[in-house]
Design a protein around this motif. Structure first.
Motif, PDB file in Angstrom:
ATOM      1  N   THR A 131      48.398  -8.750-117.620  1.00  0.00           N
ATOM      2  CA  THR A 131      49.200  -8.811-116.397  1.00  0.00           C
ATOM      3  C   THR A 131      49.597  -7.424-115.901  1.00  0.00           C
ATOM      4  O   THR A 131      49.929  -7.269-114.731  1.00  0.00           O
ATOM      5  N   ALA A 158      45.141  -8.598-114.209  1.00  0.00           N
ATOM      6  CA  ALA A 158      45.357  -7.406-113.400  1.00  0.00           C
ATOM      7  C   ALA A 158      44.015  -6.688-113.222  1.00  0.00           C
ATOM      8  O   ALA A 158      43.063  -6.918-113.970  1.00  0.00           O
ATOM      9  N   ASP A 162      43.157  -1.007-110.101  1.00  0.00           N
ATOM     10  CA  ASP A 162      44.500  -0.821-109.564  1.00  0.00           C
ATOM     11  C   ASP A 162      44.905   0.649-109.800  1.00  0.00           C
ATOM     12  O   ASP A 162      44.599   1.223-110.848  1.00  0.00           O
TER      13      ASP A 162
END
Length: 286
Positions: A131, A158, A162
């Motif tokens: 996550t 996730a 990112d």
């Protein structure tokens, strides 16, 4: 034919700027564009060194280029060159004060398990439904430090690309293949393919009720390590698929470790055993 770099200056929040800004916070837009933003000398250098495709190099329009930046811009002739107003560059760099000198827009590679090379000393890591993007980046960094061949992220998770994951990896993302797959099924099909090809991969999970402590188990064999979700740990499916479940022994009041810390601990133990086995010519564990 080599693509000629085109110089462009951006001084307002135009459509081009907004596209790049969206890459910071919108996973779907990163996927559709097939690119992500990278900043920092080491990460950009590693991206170039390991052959990742740099689509665009964005630099400060009001700041003299350092020798490093000038040489990079000169060397990456296939990349578009864009100069940008410093306040806009600071927004893309997510910094409130001094903007980064340079930001690279880098192409994402395919999510293909064949990117991960498998040999007789194979060591891979699966991160199950993470996550926290920062934990992904930290595990990639540890995987790089302790000689792992790749990271696989499974399930609804996730994103590897990112900005928090990219920053936390400190550039190791470009040295260690990291691949996203929908579920454990794709991973196990790949594992069976490697086994059929002659590499007897052992799938090893971590669990507080495991059968043995990590330092009492032989991790010198070709190994795929399983790291569970930060909150719920390994899924039932992964526990059933694992050949062995191991404990990380702890003596304090904590009953578990952060996922990145757990991964680092078992990666270090694997590296220690393998180094000892290499020196002695014997097996690394029980």
């Amino acid at each position: 034919m080599e693509r000629v770099a085109v110089a462009q200056r951006i001084s307002s929040r135009n459509a081009r700027f907004q596209v790049w800004q969206a890459l910071l916070g919108n996973r779907n837009k990163r996927l559709r564009a097939g690119e992500f933003l990278v900043q920092g000398v080491r990460p950009i250098n590693l991206a170039v060194e390991h052959g990742w495709t740099v689509r665009t190099l964005i630099h400060d329009s009001e700041r003299p280029l350092s020798r490093w930046a000038a040489e990079l811009l000169q060397g990456q002739r296939g990349a578009e060159r864009v100069s940008m107003a410093p306040e806009l560059l600071a927004e893309l760099g997510e910094k409130d004060e001094t903007p980064p000198e340079l930001i690279a827009v880098v192409e994402m590679p395919a999510d293909d398990l064949e990117r991960i090379k498998v040999g007789p000393d194979f060591l891979g890591v699966v991160f199950d439904r993470p996550t926290g993007p920062g934990n992904i980046g930290s595990i990639i960094r540890s995987a790089d430090a302790f000689g792992a061949d790749g990271l696989i992220v499974t399930g609804h998770a996730a994103d590897i690309y990112d900005p928090k994951a990219v920053r936390a990896s400190t550039g190791s993302l470009f040295a260690v293949p990291a691949v996203r797959v929908p579920s454990q099924r794709e991973v196990m099909a790949w594992v069976e393919q490697q086994r059929a090809g002659g590499t007897p991969i052992v799938v090893v999970g971590t669990d507080e009720k495991g059968e043995a402590d990590i330092y009492d188990f032989d991790l010198t064999r070709p190994t795929l390590l399983l790291i569970g979700n930060e909150t719920s740990g390994l899924s039932t499916a992964w526990k059933e698929l694992a050949d062995h479940l191991l404990r990380i022994p702890m003596t304090g009041s904590a009953s578990s470790l952060n996922a990145a810390n757990a991964a680092t601990t078992i990666l270090y133990e694997t590296s220690r055993q393998r180094a000892h086995s290499f020196k002695t010519g014997g097996s690394g564990g029980a």
